[in-house]
Design a protein around this motif. Structure first.
Motif, PDB file in Angstrom:
ATOM      1  N   GLY A  48       8.916  -6.603  -2.407  1.00 13.75           N
ATOM      2  CA  GLY A  48       9.612  -5.122  -2.497  1.00 13.75           C
ATOM      3  C   GLY A  48       9.267  -4.159  -1.466  1.00 13.75           C
ATOM      4  N   GLY A  49       9.653  -2.982  -1.643  1.00  6.15           N
ATOM      5  CA  GLY A  49       9.352  -1.961  -0.526  1.00  6.15           C
ATOM      6  C   GLY A  49      10.796  -1.878   0.431  1.00  6.15           C
ATOM      7  N   SER A  50      10.495  -1.139   1.544  1.00  2.02           N
ATOM      8  CA  SER A  50      11.430  -0.777   2.538  1.00  2.02           C
ATOM      9  C   SER A  50      11.408  -1.820   3.459  1.00  2.02           C
ATOM     10  CB  SER A  50      11.218   0.598   3.076  1.00  2.02           C
ATOM     11  OG  SER A  50      10.074   0.635   3.638  1.00  2.02           O
ATOM     12  N   THR A  51      10.498  -2.419   3.850  1.00  6.83           N
ATOM     13  CA  THR A  51      10.478  -3.299   5.141  1.00  6.83           C
ATOM     14  C   THR A  51      11.377  -4.484   5.062  1.00  6.83           C
ATOM     15  OG1 THR A  51       8.198  -2.546   5.198  1.00  6.83           O
ATOM     16  CG2 THR A  51       8.868  -4.492   6.897  1.00  6.83           C
ATOM     17  N   PRO A  52      11.647  -5.450   3.793  1.00 12.05           N
ATOM     18  CA  PRO A  52      12.238  -6.204   3.715  1.00 12.05           C
ATOM     19  C   PRO A  52      13.914  -5.877   3.871  1.00 12.05           C
ATOM     20  CG  PRO A  52      11.114  -6.190   1.611  1.00 12.05           C
ATOM     21  CD  PRO A  52      10.742  -5.195   2.455  1.00 12.05           C
ATOM     22  N   VAL A  53      14.126  -4.672   3.531  1.00 11.59           N
ATOM     23  CA  VAL A  53      15.638  -4.493   3.323  1.00 11.59           C
ATOM     24  C   VAL A  53      16.635  -5.138   4.354  1.00 11.59           C
ATOM     25  CG1 VAL A  53      17.172  -2.703   3.396  1.00 11.59           C
ATOM     26  CG2 VAL A  53      15.318  -2.279   1.924  1.00 11.59           C
ATOM     27  N   GLU A  79       6.193  -7.111  -8.925  1.00 13.42           N
ATOM     28  CA  GLU A  79       7.291  -6.346  -9.546  1.00 13.42           C
ATOM     29  C   GLU A  79       6.884  -4.959 -10.007  1.00 13.42           C
ATOM     30  OE1 GLU A  79      10.054  -5.006  -9.636  1.00 13.42           O
ATOM     31  OE2 GLU A  79      11.295  -6.794  -9.994  1.00 13.42           O
ATOM     32  N   ARG A  80       7.534  -4.069  -9.953  1.00 12.92           N
ATOM     33  CA  ARG A  80       7.238  -2.517 -10.637  1.00 12.92           C
ATOM     34  C   ARG A  80       7.808  -2.565 -12.143  1.00 12.92           C
ATOM     35  NH1 ARG A  80       9.830   0.145  -5.871  1.00 12.92           N
ATOM     36  NH2 ARG A  80       8.388  -0.557  -4.268  1.00 12.92           N
ATOM     37  N   CYS A  81       6.965  -2.204 -13.008  1.00 11.44           N
ATOM     38  CA  CYS A  81       7.555  -2.437 -14.456  1.00 11.44           C
ATOM     39  C   CYS A  81       8.281  -1.246 -14.738  1.00 11.44           C
ATOM     40  CB  CYS A  81       6.232  -2.234 -15.388  1.00 11.44           C
ATOM     41  SG  CYS A  81       5.260  -3.835 -15.290  1.00 11.44           S
ATOM     42  N   MET A 149       2.683  -4.695   3.742  1.00 12.05           N
ATOM     43  CA  MET A 149       1.185  -4.013   3.396  1.00 12.05           C
ATOM     44  C   MET A 149       1.288  -2.402   3.509  1.00 12.05           C
ATOM     45  SD  MET A 149      -1.948  -3.805   6.186  1.00 12.05           S
ATOM     46  CE  MET A 149      -1.173  -2.228   6.832  1.00 12.05           C
ATOM     47  N   GLY A 150       0.898  -1.862   2.299  1.00  5.18           N
ATOM     48  CA  GLY A 150       0.886  -0.258   2.259  1.00  5.18           C
ATOM     49  C   GLY A 150      -0.321   0.295   3.338  1.00  5.18           C
ATOM     50  N   GLU A 151      -0.156   1.679   3.474  1.00  3.30           N
ATOM     51  CA  GLU A 151      -1.018   2.346   4.500  1.00  3.30           C
ATOM     52  C   GLU A 151      -2.515   2.134   3.772  1.00  3.30           C
ATOM     53  OE1 GLU A 151       1.874   5.752   4.656  1.00  3.30           O
ATOM     54  OE2 GLU A 151      -0.081   6.381   5.354  1.00  3.30           O
ATOM     55  N   THR A 155      -1.382  -5.179  -0.825  1.00  2.00           N
ATOM     56  CA  THR A 155      -0.249  -6.056  -0.581  1.00  2.00           C
ATOM     57  C   THR A 155       0.179  -6.492  -1.925  1.00  2.00           C
ATOM     58  OG1 THR A 155       0.653  -7.994   0.751  1.00  2.00           O
ATOM     59  CG2 THR A 155      -1.557  -8.306  -0.304  1.00  2.00           C
ATOM     60  N   ALA A 156       1.350  -6.957  -1.980  1.00  2.54           N
ATOM     61  CA  ALA A 156       2.064  -7.279  -3.197  1.00  2.54           C
ATOM     62  C   ALA A 156       1.581  -6.076  -4.263  1.00  2.54           C
ATOM     63  CB  ALA A 156       1.677  -8.487  -3.819  1.00  2.54           C
ATOM     64  N   SER A 157       0.974  -6.418  -5.335  1.00  7.06           N
ATOM     65  CA  SER A 157       0.554  -5.205  -6.002  1.00  7.06           C
ATOM     66  C   SER A 157      -0.859  -5.662  -6.405  1.00  7.06           C
ATOM     67  CB  SER A 157       1.218  -4.978  -7.296  1.00  7.06           C
ATOM     68  OG  SER A 157       2.441  -4.303  -7.162  1.00  7.06           O
ATOM     69  N   ASN A 179       5.103   7.631  -4.491  1.00  7.25           N
ATOM     70  CA  ASN A 179       5.697   7.865  -5.553  1.00  7.25           C
ATOM     71  C   ASN A 179       6.257   6.720  -6.303  1.00  7.25           C
ATOM     72  OD1 ASN A 179       4.879  10.553  -5.484  1.00  7.25           O
ATOM     73  ND2 ASN A 179       6.688  11.113  -4.585  1.00  7.25           N
ATOM     74  N   ARG A 180       5.859   5.531  -6.227  1.00  6.72           N
ATOM     75  CA  ARG A 180       6.250   4.326  -6.904  1.00  6.72           C
ATOM     76  C   ARG A 180       6.069   4.200  -7.946  1.00  6.72           C
ATOM     77  NH1 ARG A 180       5.997   0.359  -1.405  1.00  6.72           N
ATOM     78  NH2 ARG A 180       7.158   1.811   0.014  1.00  6.72           N
ATOM     79  N   PRO A 181       6.840   3.476  -8.976  1.00  2.81           N
ATOM     80  CA  PRO A 181       5.969   3.212 -10.348  1.00  2.81           C
ATOM     81  C   PRO A 181       4.654   2.484 -10.155  1.00  2.81           C
ATOM     82  CG  PRO A 181       8.426   2.555 -10.077  1.00  2.81           C
ATOM     83  CD  PRO A 181       7.909   2.663  -8.800  1.00  2.81           C
ATOM     84  N   ASP A 183       2.879   1.114 -12.942  1.00  5.64           N
ATOM     85  CA  ASP A 183       2.837  -0.356 -13.746  1.00  5.64           C
ATOM     86  C   ASP A 183       3.270  -1.330 -12.966  1.00  5.64           C
ATOM     87  OD1 ASP A 183       1.253   1.169 -15.635  1.00  5.64           O
ATOM     88  OD2 ASP A 183       2.650   1.328 -16.899  1.00  5.64           O
ATOM     89  N   ARG A 184       2.677  -2.387 -12.709  1.00  9.20           N
ATOM     90  CA  ARG A 184       2.898  -3.346 -11.882  1.00  9.20           C
ATOM     91  C   ARG A 184       2.640  -4.805 -12.664  1.00  9.20           C
ATOM     92  NH1 ARG A 184       3.813  -2.251  -6.253  1.00  9.20           N
ATOM     93  NH2 ARG A 184       3.878  -0.005  -5.879  1.00  9.20           N
ATOM     94  N   VAL A 185       3.274  -5.967 -11.991  1.00  8.66           N
ATOM     95  CA  VAL A 185       2.851  -7.202 -12.175  1.00  8.66           C
ATOM     96  C   VAL A 185       2.719  -7.770 -10.873  1.00  8.66           C
ATOM     97  CG1 VAL A 185       3.381  -9.446 -12.926  1.00  8.66           C
ATOM     98  CG2 VAL A 185       3.759  -7.394 -14.614  1.00  8.66           C
TER      99      VAL A 185
HETATM  100  C1  6PG Z   1       6.026  -3.310  -3.714  1.00 14.51           C
HETATM  101  C2  6PG Z   1       5.597  -3.911  -2.687  1.00 14.51           C
HETATM  102  C3  6PG Z   1       4.374  -3.691  -1.689  1.00 14.51           C
HETATM  103  C4  6PG Z   1       5.061  -3.337  -0.439  1.00 14.51           C
HETATM  104  C5  6PG Z   1       4.254  -2.504   0.390  1.00 14.51           C
HETATM  105  C6  6PG Z   1       4.766  -2.015   1.682  1.00 14.51           C
HETATM  106  O1  6PG Z   1       6.630  -3.653  -4.574  1.00 14.51           O
HETATM  107  O2  6PG Z   1       6.222  -1.897  -3.375  1.00 14.51           O
HETATM  108  O3  6PG Z   1       6.006  -5.522  -2.635  1.00 14.51           O
HETATM  109  O4  6PG Z   1       3.366  -4.506  -1.926  1.00 14.51           O
HETATM  110  O5  6PG Z   1       5.430  -4.772   0.301  1.00 14.51           O
HETATM  111  O6  6PG Z   1       3.935  -1.269  -0.205  1.00 14.51           O
HETATM  112  O7  6PG Z   1       6.051  -1.349   1.419  1.00 14.51           O
HETATM  113  P1  6PG Z   1       6.924  -0.610   2.567  1.00 14.51           P
HETATM  114  O8  6PG Z   1       7.641  -1.949   3.021  1.00 14.51           O
HETATM  115  O9  6PG Z   1       7.838   0.268   1.860  1.00 14.51           O
HETATM  116  O10 6PG Z   1       6.005  -0.125   3.601  1.00 14.51           O
END
Ligand code: 6PG
Length: 258
Positions: A48-53, A79-81, A149-151, A155-157, A179-181, A183-185
């Motif tokens: 998820g996240g913005s990078t793979p868009v 996944e976000r719950c 990867m987050g700051e 990675t993943a959750s 500000n992302r949800p 609860d995660r899996v």
């Molecule tokens: C999610 C992710 C998470 C994401 C990183 C990077 O569900 O948010 O899978 O691990 O890959 O937070 O997010 P960005 O691509 O938005 O920087």
């Protein structure tokens, strides 16, 4: 310098997200073609996240690569719950940008049920993984895993402070990130590290400091969960833009045309 040996990262740097996404699309296609040629099916785990868009958009619209979606099985690394039609759902993002436009058959799409409570969703997804298991594993050996990867180095959750040595293939977690949800899996390193190819994508200067810690500093997997990803018998590739790679020493970079 990159060794290309299992578990050691190959680090490729691109001008910008456009070039990086094109490289990722090519790797996705090559991995799909190889898996289908060798085993008749391609198993991929999306992120998820913005990078793979942009990657999802490229894969959906590309006419030249012709990925055989009928032979592709799609899963998620986390996944976000939230319900599957929620704007924050990783499934929803991939569905809108890739699965629907590319007409990937529904029966080939295996989402994490974000509408359930975390523990229940994690257990349910472990059973889904088991249905597609590559014995002796209890889960499929993924041909490709996409990760970001987050700051904070998550990675993943898999977030800083989460258990490093878990033997469960899936976990329900509560996280606090932007500000992302919360609860995660998530799938866990025992699953990711069986993959044939793990592809990280990271862009932007806000990732540069953490990337230097993850790739060029000591092994601190509690603090930097991205370090937990070390495929035992597969490739580990990091695709970065220049801004994210800014603090990395030259010797870590794999030769690459910008
Ligand atoms: C999610 C992710 C998470 C994401 C990183 C990077 O569900 O948010 O899978 O691990 O890959 O937070 O997010 P960005 O691509 O938005 O920087």
């Amino acid at each position: 310098m990159s060794t290309g040996m299992p578990g050691y990262p190959e680090v490729l740097v691109y001008q910008d997200l456009e070039h990086l996404s094109r490289a990722a699309a090519q790797l996705f296609f090559d991995q799909a073609a190889l898996a289908i040629q060798e085993r008749g099916l391609f198993f991929a785990a999306l992120n998820g996240g913005s990078t793979p868009v942009h990657l999802f958009e490229l894969l959906a619209r590309d006419k030249s690569m012709k990925i055989d979606w009928k032979k592709t099985q799609i899963f998620w690394g986390d996944e976000r719950c939230v319900p599957p039609d929620d704007a924050e759902s990783n499934y929803r993002q991939a569905h809108e940008l890739l699965l629907e436009p590319a007409k990937i058959p529904n029966e080939n799409v295996h989402r994490i049920k974000g509408e359930l409570e975390t523990e229940e969703a994690a257990k349910e997804y472990a059973l889904v993984l088991k249905r597609f298991a590559s014995p002796p594993l209890d889960w499929p050996r993924f041909d490709l895993v996409l990760l970001g990867m987050g700051e904070d180095g998550h990675t993943a959750s898999l977030f800083p402070g989460s258990p490093v040595e878990t033997q469960n293939p899936t976990l329900g977690v509560t996280a606090h990130y932007q500000n992302r949800p919360a609860d995660r899996v998530t799938l866990t390193p025992i699953v990711f590290n069986c993959a044939r190819l793990v592809l990280f994508m990271a862009v932007g200067e806000n990732k540069a400091v953490t990337l230097e810690k993850v790739l060029n500093n000591g092994y601190q997997p509690e603090l930097y969960p991205a370090q937990r990803i070390k495929p035992k018998d597969g490739r580990l590739i990091w695709l970065l833009d220049k801004a994210a790679a800014n603090n990395l020493p030259e010797r870590l970079l794999t030769q690459n045309e910008l």
